[in-house]
Structures are given as structure tokens and as C-alpha cells.
Design an enzyme around this catalytic site. Structure first.
Site, mmCIF file in Angstrom:
data_model
loop_
_atom_site.group_PDB
_atom_site.id
_atom_site.type_symbol
_atom_site.label_atom_id
_atom_site.label_comp_id
_atom_site.label_asym_id
_atom_site.label_seq_id
_atom_site.Cartn_x
_atom_site.Cartn_y
_atom_site.Cartn_z
ATOM 1 N N CYS A 32 0.821 -1.217 0.000
ATOM 2 C CA CYS A 32 0.000 0.000 0.000
ATOM 3 C C CYS A 32 0.856 1.270 0.000
ATOM 4 O O CYS A 32 1.532 1.555 0.988
ATOM 5 C CB CYS A 32 -0.910 -0.043 1.226
ATOM 6 N N CYS A 35 -0.082 3.869 2.672
ATOM 7 C CA CYS A 35 0.346 3.380 3.992
ATOM 8 C C CYS A 35 1.802 3.781 4.243
ATOM 9 O O CYS A 35 2.146 4.294 5.313
ATOM 10 C CB CYS A 35 0.208 1.866 4.075
#
Length: 111
Positions: A32, A35
Site C-alpha cells: 500500500c 500506507c
């Protein structure tokens, strides 16, 4: 040493639900991009709120049971746990300012 602790299902009860201070859970995944981009803001916030709010990371691919428990549909998702209960939830790329505005009420016995 990072103030962002990776938590497993086995540690979750003790590290999060039984914590005597509020806990911010960062639900993330290694694949991600947002993230990864949120990590510097999280590390800054963890230093600022050290001792007042604990910061933990849960990899949704490694610990799907925890993600399912909190109905995490996308990453990054952040949940504040206080006294064993989810009291705040937000998702997406997070800035230092956003973290501060969400977390300040929970620091030093707030809320």
C-alpha cells in the site's frame, strides 16, 4: 527504534484492548503506497504523544482476524481504541496535522 509497534493477533488483547492509555491502530499492508507515505507522520505523532497514546501497526495480510473484527475494508485505516472500545476511525493518507487534531482530545486523559 520505532515507536510504531507491529502487533499480532496473539498480542492484541494485551497490547491494545487492555492498554491503560488510548491506542491508535494503523491497519496497513506492505503493498500500500498511502500506507508507506503515512509512516513519517505516524512516527512524528508517536514521538509527540509518547506515554499518552500508544501506536500499533496491524498488517491486514498477516493478521486478517483483527482487520475483520474491525471491518477494515481498505488501507490505511486508523482506529483509536480507548478502554477496549473503538472511539474514532478514519481512513486514507494521513498528515501530521490530521493526526494531531484527531489525537489531541485523547491525550492526557481527554474524552
Amino acid at each position: 527504534m520505532s515507536l510504531l509497534k507491529d502487533v499480532t493477533t496473539a498480542e492484541f488483547e494485551a497490547e491494545v484492548l487492555a492498554s491503560n492509555i488510548p491506542v491508535l491502530i494503523d491497519f496497513h499492508a506492505v503493498w500500500c503506497g498511502p500506507c508507506k507515505a503515512s509512516v513519517p507522520a505516524l512516527e512524528d505523532a508517536a514521538r509527540e504523544f509518547e506515554g499518552e497514546i500508544a501506536f500499533v501497526k496491524v498488517d491486514i495480510d498477516q493478521e486478517p482476524t483483527i482487520a475483520e473484527r474491525y471491518n477494515v475494508q481498505g488501507v490505511p485505516t486508523f482506529i483509536v481504541i480507548k478502554d477496549g472500545e473503538a472511539v474514532e476511525r478514519f481512513s486514507g493518507l494521513v498528515s501530521r496535522g490530521k493526526l494531531a487534531s484527531v489525537l489531541e482530545p485523547f491525550a492526557e486523559g481527554g474524552q
